[in-house]
Design a protein around this motif. Structure first.
Motif, PDB file in Angstrom:
ATOM      1  N   HIS A  50     -29.556  -8.063  15.277  1.00  0.00           N
ATOM      2  CA  HIS A  50     -28.872  -8.949  14.702  1.00  0.00           C
ATOM      3  C   HIS A  50     -27.245  -8.867  14.762  1.00  0.00           C
ATOM      4  CE1 HIS A  50     -27.893 -11.858  11.504  1.00  0.00           C
ATOM      5  NE2 HIS A  50     -27.072 -10.907  10.935  1.00  0.00           N
ATOM      6  N   ILE A  51     -26.993  -7.581  14.698  1.00  0.00           N
ATOM      7  CA  ILE A  51     -25.470  -7.192  14.726  1.00  0.00           C
ATOM      8  C   ILE A  51     -24.792  -7.284  15.987  1.00  0.00           C
ATOM      9  CG2 ILE A  51     -23.826  -5.432  14.316  1.00  0.00           C
ATOM     10  CD1 ILE A  51     -25.618  -4.125  12.253  1.00  0.00           C
ATOM     11  N   ILE A 104     -36.864 -12.299  20.959  1.00  0.00           N
ATOM     12  CA  ILE A 104     -35.596 -12.238  19.820  1.00  0.00           C
ATOM     13  C   ILE A 104     -35.744 -13.753  19.134  1.00  0.00           C
ATOM     14  CG2 ILE A 104     -33.055 -11.891  19.505  1.00  0.00           C
ATOM     15  CD1 ILE A 104     -34.189  -9.182  19.973  1.00  0.00           C
ATOM     16  N   GLU A 105     -35.818 -14.868  19.945  1.00  0.00           N
ATOM     17  CA  GLU A 105     -35.888 -15.874  19.059  1.00  0.00           C
ATOM     18  C   GLU A 105     -36.980 -16.336  18.463  1.00  0.00           C
ATOM     19  OE1 GLU A 105     -35.446 -18.688  22.491  1.00  0.00           O
ATOM     20  OE2 GLU A 105     -33.354 -18.457  22.734  1.00  0.00           O
ATOM     21  N   HIS A 162     -22.220  -8.643  23.241  1.00  0.00           N
ATOM     22  CA  HIS A 162     -22.910  -8.223  24.255  1.00  0.00           C
ATOM     23  C   HIS A 162     -24.475  -8.909  24.082  1.00  0.00           C
ATOM     24  CE1 HIS A 162     -20.117  -5.314  25.114  1.00  0.00           C
ATOM     25  NE2 HIS A 162     -20.062  -4.789  23.864  1.00  0.00           N
ATOM     26  N   LYS A 163     -24.515  -9.971  23.588  1.00  0.00           N
ATOM     27  CA  LYS A 163     -25.874 -10.648  23.409  1.00  0.00           C
ATOM     28  C   LYS A 163     -26.516 -10.830  24.662  1.00  0.00           C
ATOM     29  CE  LYS A 163     -24.243 -15.369  22.455  1.00  0.00           C
ATOM     30  NZ  LYS A 163     -25.154 -16.592  22.683  1.00  0.00           N
ATOM     31  N   ASP A 164     -25.747 -11.090  25.721  1.00  0.00           N
ATOM     32  CA  ASP A 164     -26.393 -11.407  26.909  1.00  0.00           C
ATOM     33  C   ASP A 164     -27.285 -10.121  27.605  1.00  0.00           C
ATOM     34  OD1 ASP A 164     -24.447  -9.434  29.155  1.00  0.00           O
ATOM     35  OD2 ASP A 164     -23.518 -10.022  27.145  1.00  0.00           O
ATOM     36  N   ILE A 165     -27.000  -8.969  26.941  1.00  0.00           N
ATOM     37  CA  ILE A 165     -28.061  -7.980  27.278  1.00  0.00           C
ATOM     38  C   ILE A 165     -29.576  -8.110  27.057  1.00  0.00           C
ATOM     39  CG2 ILE A 165     -27.972  -6.266  25.167  1.00  0.00           C
ATOM     40  CD1 ILE A 165     -27.499  -4.132  27.375  1.00  0.00           C
ATOM     41  N   PHE A 181     -38.603  -3.582  12.971  1.00  0.00           N
ATOM     42  CA  PHE A 181     -37.780  -2.396  13.105  1.00  0.00           C
ATOM     43  C   PHE A 181     -36.475  -2.673  14.123  1.00  0.00           C
ATOM     44  CE2 PHE A 181     -39.864  -0.395   9.999  1.00  0.00           C
ATOM     45  CZ  PHE A 181     -40.558   0.716  10.201  1.00  0.00           C
ATOM     46  N   HIS A 182     -36.937  -3.584  15.220  1.00  0.00           N
ATOM     47  CA  HIS A 182     -35.903  -3.893  16.033  1.00  0.00           C
ATOM     48  C   HIS A 182     -34.932  -4.714  15.633  1.00  0.00           C
ATOM     49  CE1 HIS A 182     -39.007  -2.131  18.994  1.00  0.00           C
ATOM     50  NE2 HIS A 182     -38.266  -1.929  19.634  1.00  0.00           N
TER      51      HIS A 182
END
Lengths: 211, 222
Positions: free
Chosen positions: A174-175, A196-197, A182-185, A168-169
């Motif tokens: 992905h967006i 995530i990986e 903001h992927k550093d968050i 669900f996450h």
């Protein structure tokens, strides 16, 4: 009769369902919505979704709407035919998956959706980005991911084994990775980053996002 | 060992679990925390709820948080054990529709309801002024949702025909907003009005709200 999924092909809610269909190896047809007016007609509202929303799943004569409800339905009906377990049989393990599903709904999705709205959907509508909302939402999401960092310590997935809760996450994450800065968050937190990986390396993920 | 529920009996979210426990006839003990502030203690976050929230349920050594997850757990484990009440049907298609109505609650019903709840209950306790514009917009949004419910409830006693978890989830906070001067939103729609009266008169729900009143009387500091 194949399962029919009606939705906007690239929306996170449609992709949530596609991820489950791919994880469980369920064949389906995607009926892509291109014009928003088609889901606001009297017929659509009466027969498919009373709030005029997508995705909607048609399994023979049976119609289910709301992405998380559709995902649960697919798991209830078809998981037994698949090798992938998205929802454990054991009542205690299953309820912890439900707990993490609730964390996604309560603490992850609200701030993340606000960021995505401001950075992506507002722009498409020609509305100005409210930077204050983005800042506050990122702060709120940071607090949530600090807690996830602890939850994921020593675990590959939220409940140990991969489940619907992790899935669900995925769509909104992905967006963030593919369309924002903001992927550093996620990446600044080692356990979260590895989680995530791991999600991104799943076959179903690759299949869903290749389409 | 009896089930232990940590939470305040007046909290709409805790009431979801209390109603569920009563409907299924499950014995339990309610263990209210010292205060809302105490939820943010490091000990609470480490051993009860990492997001510093209520409710938390202990079933022996097993701990579970989040009201909707707790209710689903209680149904999975105890439905049919103490009485005949069914809150999630066994049939996969019917259960799928209950999940769909549960999703309507958090996607469309709860957002405007929560705004009204905040304005009517929380704002005053923080000594702030209500925002009439927020109240107006939230009422309009909730009215549109209740228009949809009015159609969905045609010829039905409850959202999915038979009583289910979907009806329970939206009951408690609805009661607070209904009682705070917004009863017209439900009462002006005949199917919604009948459904609401039916819900509110269920033994488990009546008793739960009686216990809430009792708690306020005995604990005025809250």
């Amino acid at each position: 009769m194949a399962i029919k999924l009606i939705g906007f092909a690239q929306s996170p809610t449609t992709r949530r369902v596609v991820l489950v269909l791919n994880e469980l190896g369920i064949p389906y047809e995607l009926e892509s919505v291109t014009e928003i007016q088609t889901i606001k007609t009297e017929e659509f509202i009466t027969k498919k979704h009373p709030f005029g929303k997508v995705p909607v799943l048609c399994d023979g004569d049976h119609v289910v709407n709301e992405s998380r409800a559709i995902c649960r339905y697919l798991v209830s009906k078809y998981q037994k035919d698949s090798k992938t377990v998205l929802y454990p049989d054991d009542v205690h393990k299953a309820s912890l998956v439900e707990q993490y599903i609730s964390y996604e709904l309560s603490y992850y999705d609200p701030p993340l959706s606000k960021v995505l709205y401001q950075e992506i959907y507002a722009k498409r509508r020609g509305e100005p980005t409210d930077e204050a909302v983005v800042k506050q939402s990122l702060e709120e999401l940071s607090k949530t991911l600090d807690i996830y960092e602890k939850i994921l310590k020593g675990k590959e997935y939220l409940n140990g084994e991969y489940s619907l809760a992790d899935l669900f996450h995925i769509p909104c994450a992905h967006i963030i990775y593919s369309a924002t800065s903001h992927k550093d968050i996620f990446d600044s937190r080692p356990h979260v980053k590895q989680w995530i990986e791991r999600l991104q390396n799943r076959d179903a993920y690759k299949k869903t996002y290749a389409e | 060992m009896t089930i232990r529920l940590i939470g305040f009996p007046f909290s709409g979210i805790v009431l979801r679990v209390i109603i569920c426990l009563k409907e299924l006839g499950i014995p339990y003990e309610l263990d209210p925390p010292a205060s809302y502030k105490s939820l943010r203690d490091e000990d609470y976050k480490a051993n009860k709820h990492p997001f510093a929230k209520i409710p938390v349920l202990f079933d022996g050594d097993f701990k579970i948080t989040e009201s909707r997850a707790i209710c689903r757990y209680l149904v999975s484990k105890y439905q049919g054990k103490y009485n005949d009440t069914i809150l999630i049907p066994n049939d996969v298609h019917k259960a799928g529709l209950v999940d769909q109505f549960i999703s309507y609650e958090f996607s469309y019903y709860d957002p405007p309801l929560s705004k009204l709840l905040y304005q009517e209950k929380v704002v005053k306790s923080l000594n702030r002024d209500q925002d009439p514009e927020v109240i107006k917009q939230a009422r309009e949004e909730l009215a549109k949702v209740l228009d949809v419910f009015e159609k969905l409830l045609e010829g039905k006693e409850y959202l999915n025909g038979e009583y289910s978890l979907a009806d329970i989830f939206l009951c408690p906070n609805s009661y607070y907003v209904y009682d705070a001067g917004h009863s017209d939103l439900w009462d002006n729609r005949p199917n919604v009005k009948n459904w609401w009266n039916r819900l509110y008169n269920r033994d488990a729900i009546k008793k739960s709200f009686e216990e809430t009143k009792s708690f306020w009387e005995n604990n005025p500091k809250f």
